[in-house]
Design a protein around this motif. Structure first.
Motif, PDB file in Angstrom:
ATOM      1  N   ARG A  55       0.822  -1.212   0.000  1.00 29.81           N
ATOM      2  CA  ARG A  55       0.000   0.000   0.000  1.00 29.81           C
ATOM      3  C   ARG A  55       0.854   1.259   0.000  1.00 29.81           C
ATOM      4  NH1 ARG A  55      -2.659   0.705   4.565  1.00 29.81           N
ATOM      5  NH2 ARG A  55      -4.237   2.045   3.631  1.00 29.81           N
ATOM      6  N   ARG A  56       2.091   1.141   0.488  1.00 31.93           N
ATOM      7  CA  ARG A  56       2.985   2.310   0.560  1.00 31.93           C
ATOM      8  C   ARG A  56       4.136   2.214  -0.447  1.00 31.93           C
ATOM      9  NH1 ARG A  56       1.703   0.441   5.397  1.00 31.93           N
ATOM     10  NH2 ARG A  56       3.657  -0.731   5.609  1.00 31.93           N
ATOM     11  N   ALA A  57       4.176   1.148  -1.214  1.00 27.55           N
ATOM     12  CA  ALA A  57       5.281   0.939  -2.146  1.00 27.55           C
ATOM     13  C   ALA A  57       5.088   1.760  -3.415  1.00 27.55           C
ATOM     14  CB  ALA A  57       5.396  -0.534  -2.503  1.00 27.55           C
ATOM     15  N   GLY A 187       4.775 -16.526  -9.316  1.00 24.97           N
ATOM     16  CA  GLY A 187       4.104 -16.785  -8.045  1.00 24.97           C
ATOM     17  C   GLY A 187       3.047 -15.750  -7.721  1.00 24.97           C
ATOM     18  N   VAL A 188       3.334 -14.484  -8.030  1.00 26.33           N
ATOM     19  CA  VAL A 188       2.325 -13.443  -7.840  1.00 26.33           C
ATOM     20  C   VAL A 188       1.086 -13.761  -8.660  1.00 26.33           C
ATOM     21  CG1 VAL A 188       1.747 -11.011  -8.211  1.00 26.33           C
ATOM     22  CG2 VAL A 188       4.007 -11.618  -7.336  1.00 26.33           C
ATOM     23  N   ASP A 189       1.287 -14.070  -9.924  1.00 22.72           N
ATOM     24  CA  ASP A 189       0.160 -14.201 -10.840  1.00 22.72           C
ATOM     25  C   ASP A 189      -0.638 -15.479 -10.638  1.00 22.72           C
ATOM     26  OD1 ASP A 189      -1.193 -12.846 -13.026  1.00 22.72           O
ATOM     27  OD2 ASP A 189      -0.611 -14.559 -14.258  1.00 22.72           O
ATOM     28  N   VAL A 190       0.041 -16.563 -10.271  1.00 20.72           N
ATOM     29  CA  VAL A 190      -0.651 -17.851 -10.176  1.00 20.72           C
ATOM     30  C   VAL A 190      -1.358 -18.013  -8.836  1.00 20.72           C
ATOM     31  CG1 VAL A 190      -0.366 -20.355 -10.207  1.00 20.72           C
ATOM     32  CG2 VAL A 190       0.880 -18.940 -11.834  1.00 20.72           C
ATOM     33  N   VAL A 191      -0.673 -17.708  -7.730  1.00 24.07           N
ATOM     34  CA  VAL A 191      -1.271 -17.958  -6.411  1.00 24.07           C
ATOM     35  C   VAL A 191      -1.287 -16.723  -5.515  1.00 24.07           C
ATOM     36  CG1 VAL A 191      -0.723 -20.412  -6.441  1.00 24.07           C
ATOM     37  CG2 VAL A 191       0.910 -18.812  -5.431  1.00 24.07           C
ATOM     38  N   GLY A 192      -0.836 -15.567  -6.030  1.00 24.17           N
ATOM     39  CA  GLY A 192      -0.860 -14.351  -5.213  1.00 24.17           C
ATOM     40  C   GLY A 192       0.321 -14.207  -4.287  1.00 24.17           C
ATOM     41  N   LEU A 193       1.316 -15.071  -4.396  1.00 25.16           N
ATOM     42  CA  LEU A 193       2.471 -15.017  -3.521  1.00 25.16           C
ATOM     43  C   LEU A 193       3.211 -13.686  -3.695  1.00 25.16           C
ATOM     44  CD1 LEU A 193       4.154 -16.659  -1.477  1.00 25.16           C
ATOM     45  CD2 LEU A 193       5.492 -17.502  -3.402  1.00 25.16           C
ATOM     46  N   ARG A 194       3.421 -12.982  -2.593  1.00 19.85           N
ATOM     47  CA  ARG A 194       4.093 -11.681  -2.540  1.00 19.85           C
ATOM     48  C   ARG A 194       3.262 -10.560  -3.174  1.00 19.85           C
ATOM     49  NH1 ARG A 194      10.409 -11.955  -3.909  1.00 19.85           N
ATOM     50  NH2 ARG A 194      10.209  -9.856  -3.030  1.00 19.85           N
ATOM     51  N   SER A 195       2.019 -10.825  -3.509  1.00 16.97           N
ATOM     52  CA  SER A 195       1.182  -9.763  -4.068  1.00 16.97           C
ATOM     53  C   SER A 195       0.996  -8.620  -3.079  1.00 16.97           C
ATOM     54  CB  SER A 195      -0.187 -10.325  -4.477  1.00 16.97           C
ATOM     55  OG  SER A 195      -0.817 -10.967  -3.384  1.00 16.97           O
ATOM     56  N   TRP A 196       1.090  -8.910  -1.793  1.00 16.43           N
ATOM     57  CA  TRP A 196       0.930  -7.893  -0.755  1.00 16.43           C
ATOM     58  C   TRP A 196       2.084  -6.885  -0.750  1.00 16.43           C
ATOM     59  CZ3 TRP A 196       1.615 -13.096   0.004  1.00 16.43           C
ATOM     60  CH2 TRP A 196       2.878 -13.497   0.457  1.00 16.43           C
ATOM     61  N   GLN A 197       3.183  -7.212  -1.412  1.00 20.01           N
ATOM     62  CA  GLN A 197       4.320  -6.288  -1.465  1.00 20.01           C
ATOM     63  C   GLN A 197       4.192  -5.276  -2.593  1.00 20.01           C
ATOM     64  OE1 GLN A 197       7.919  -8.596  -1.677  1.00 20.01           O
ATOM     65  NE2 GLN A 197       7.494  -9.718   0.208  1.00 20.01           N
ATOM     66  N   LEU A 198       3.257  -5.487  -3.493  1.00 16.89           N
ATOM     67  CA  LEU A 198       3.120  -4.622  -4.662  1.00 16.89           C
ATOM     68  C   LEU A 198       1.964  -3.640  -4.484  1.00 16.89           C
ATOM     69  CD1 LEU A 198       3.669  -7.289  -7.459  1.00 16.89           C
ATOM     70  CD2 LEU A 198       5.298  -5.557  -6.653  1.00 16.89           C
ATOM     71  N   PRO A 200      -1.404  -1.831  -4.913  1.00 19.97           N
ATOM     72  CA  PRO A 200      -2.681  -2.308  -5.492  1.00 19.97           C
ATOM     73  C   PRO A 200      -2.947  -1.746  -6.876  1.00 19.97           C
ATOM     74  CG  PRO A 200      -2.965  -1.743  -3.176  1.00 19.97           C
ATOM     75  CD  PRO A 200      -1.579  -1.297  -3.550  1.00 19.97           C
ATOM     76  N   ASP A 201      -2.607  -0.476  -7.086  1.00 19.71           N
ATOM     77  CA  ASP A 201      -2.831   0.117  -8.408  1.00 19.71           C
ATOM     78  C   ASP A 201      -1.989  -0.565  -9.471  1.00 19.71           C
ATOM     79  OD1 ASP A 201      -4.617   1.869  -7.295  1.00 19.71           O
ATOM     80  OD2 ASP A 201      -3.279   3.607  -7.338  1.00 19.71           O
ATOM     81  N   LEU A 202      -0.785  -0.972  -9.107  1.00 18.60           N
ATOM     82  CA  LEU A 202       0.074  -1.674 -10.063  1.00 18.60           C
ATOM     83  C   LEU A 202      -0.524  -3.031 -10.422  1.00 18.60           C
ATOM     84  CD1 LEU A 202       3.934  -1.959  -9.988  1.00 18.60           C
ATOM     85  CD2 LEU A 202       2.551  -4.017 -10.250  1.00 18.60           C
ATOM     86  N   VAL A 206      -1.622  -3.872 -14.321  1.00 17.83           N
ATOM     87  CA  VAL A 206      -1.031  -4.969 -15.096  1.00 17.83           C
ATOM     88  C   VAL A 206      -2.127  -5.904 -15.596  1.00 17.83           C
ATOM     89  CG1 VAL A 206       0.455  -7.007 -14.951  1.00 17.83           C
ATOM     90  CG2 VAL A 206       1.228  -4.832 -13.975  1.00 17.83           C
ATOM     91  N   VAL A 207      -3.093  -6.213 -14.734  1.00 15.76           N
ATOM     92  CA  VAL A 207      -4.188  -7.086 -15.150  1.00 15.76           C
ATOM     93  C   VAL A 207      -5.055  -6.397 -16.203  1.00 15.76           C
ATOM     94  CG1 VAL A 207      -6.287  -8.261 -14.378  1.00 15.76           C
ATOM     95  CG2 VAL A 207      -4.205  -8.399 -12.998  1.00 15.76           C
ATOM     96  N   ASP A 208      -5.229  -5.103 -16.083  1.00 11.26           N
ATOM     97  CA  ASP A 208      -6.007  -4.371 -17.079  1.00 11.26           C
ATOM     98  C   ASP A 208      -5.315  -4.403 -18.443  1.00 11.26           C
ATOM     99  OD1 ASP A 208      -8.262  -2.516 -17.732  1.00 11.26           O
ATOM    100  OD2 ASP A 208      -6.606  -1.140 -18.143  1.00 11.26           O
ATOM    101  N   GLN A 209      -3.989  -4.285 -18.454  1.00 11.40           N
ATOM    102  CA  GLN A 209      -3.237  -4.307 -19.698  1.00 11.40           C
ATOM    103  C   GLN A 209      -3.173  -5.706 -20.312  1.00 11.40           C
ATOM    104  OE1 GLN A 209       0.604  -2.647 -18.818  1.00 11.40           O
ATOM    105  NE2 GLN A 209      -0.142  -0.538 -18.786  1.00 11.40           N
ATOM    106  N   HIS A 210      -3.149  -6.714 -19.441  1.00 18.17           N
ATOM    107  CA  HIS A 210      -3.042  -8.100 -19.899  1.00 18.17           C
ATOM    108  C   HIS A 210      -4.115  -8.932 -19.179  1.00 18.17           C
ATOM    109  CE1 HIS A 210       0.734  -6.884 -21.689  1.00 18.17           C
ATOM    110  NE2 HIS A 210       1.129  -6.431 -20.527  1.00 18.17           N
TER     111      HIS A 210
END
Length: 255
Positions: A55-57, A187-198, A200-202, A206-210
């Protein structure tokens, strides 16, 4: 770590074993798999509680732009020829998420090799050879692309080993930044691993673009087929001991 465990998942290991796990190999993967599950659970809870670091990254948009070169153009062309639209978009998201995590960690990585590896890592899924891990076929596609563009042997091996390693649990930075970030991005894309480090807007951009285009269902089906064809492989290990189908379903993305 013993020599056999240190070699597991590498290009030489896949070539030698076909990607089939021995009993010792399976035991060596249980610890990394358990750690990955624990980290994922804690991180996902932090997202629900809105305490996650992402959230702050901040990641500069330029960090996510795919590089343009003979290698990356050839890799993208092969990916378009061989992958369904859902898997192709997964490949682009894998690069973007891996590059973003690398930027947050301040890592220096060869972006061309990372992009090419991301484009090609699933081109062999599911395997066309019974009892042979799909990453061997993916690595062969990468070899052919590398030969066509005159890539050095060292860079080719870096890209191919990143591909064969990418779905082993907990690929460390010691394997090199390309392998580390390819596995992390997937890992981020398949199971959400480390998604909390990125941020939310990013994630949303990325999902909107692809777009995901039903990726969860398609990827789960592909892994189910792979596990049936390679019953002693890492995919079957992940499905049996890692509740991988459920982990895919619970990833923090729609579709």
């Amino acid at each position: 770590m013993n020599t056999a465990a240190a070699d597991l998942g590498t290009l030489s290991w896949v070539d030698r074993t076909g990607g089939q796990l021995s009993a010792a190999d399976r035991r060596s993967l249980l610890g990394p798999l358990a750690r990955t599950h624990a980290i994922n659970a804690a991180g996902r809870l932090s997202m629900l509680a809105r305490l996650n670091t992402g959230r702050r990254a901040q990641v500069a948009p330029s960090q996510l732009v795919p590089p343009s070169s003979a290698l990356t153009r050839a890799a993208a062309e092969q990916a378009r020829r061989r992958l369904s639209p859902a898997l192709l978009n997964h490949s682009y998201r894998t690069f973007a998420f891996g590059a973003a995590l690398g930027a947050l960690e301040g890592l220096t990585v060869d972006a061309e090799l990372l992009f090419a590896a991301a484009m090609l890592h699933d081109t062999g899924l599911p395997t066309s050879d019974r009892n042979v891990d799909f990453t061997r076929a993916s690595a062969r596609v990468a070899r052919d692309v590398a030969e066509d563009v005159g890539l050095s042997s060292a860079a080719t091996e870096t890209m191919r080993t990143a591909i064969t390693l990418h779905h082993s649990p907990d690929v460390p930075l010691a394997r090199g930044p390309v392998a580390y970030l390819l596995s992390a991005g997937a890992g981020v894309d398949v199971v959400g691993l480390r998604s909390w480090q990125l941020p939310p807007d990013l994630l949303a951009e990325v999902v909107d673009q692809h777009p995901r285009l039903g990726f969860k269902d398609q990827f789960t089906a592909a892994f189910r087929t792979e596990a049936a064809l390679v019953p002693r492989g890492r995919v079957q290990f992940l499905r049996r001991y890692g509740a991988f189908d459920l982990a895919i379903k619970l990833a923090p993305f729609r579709g």
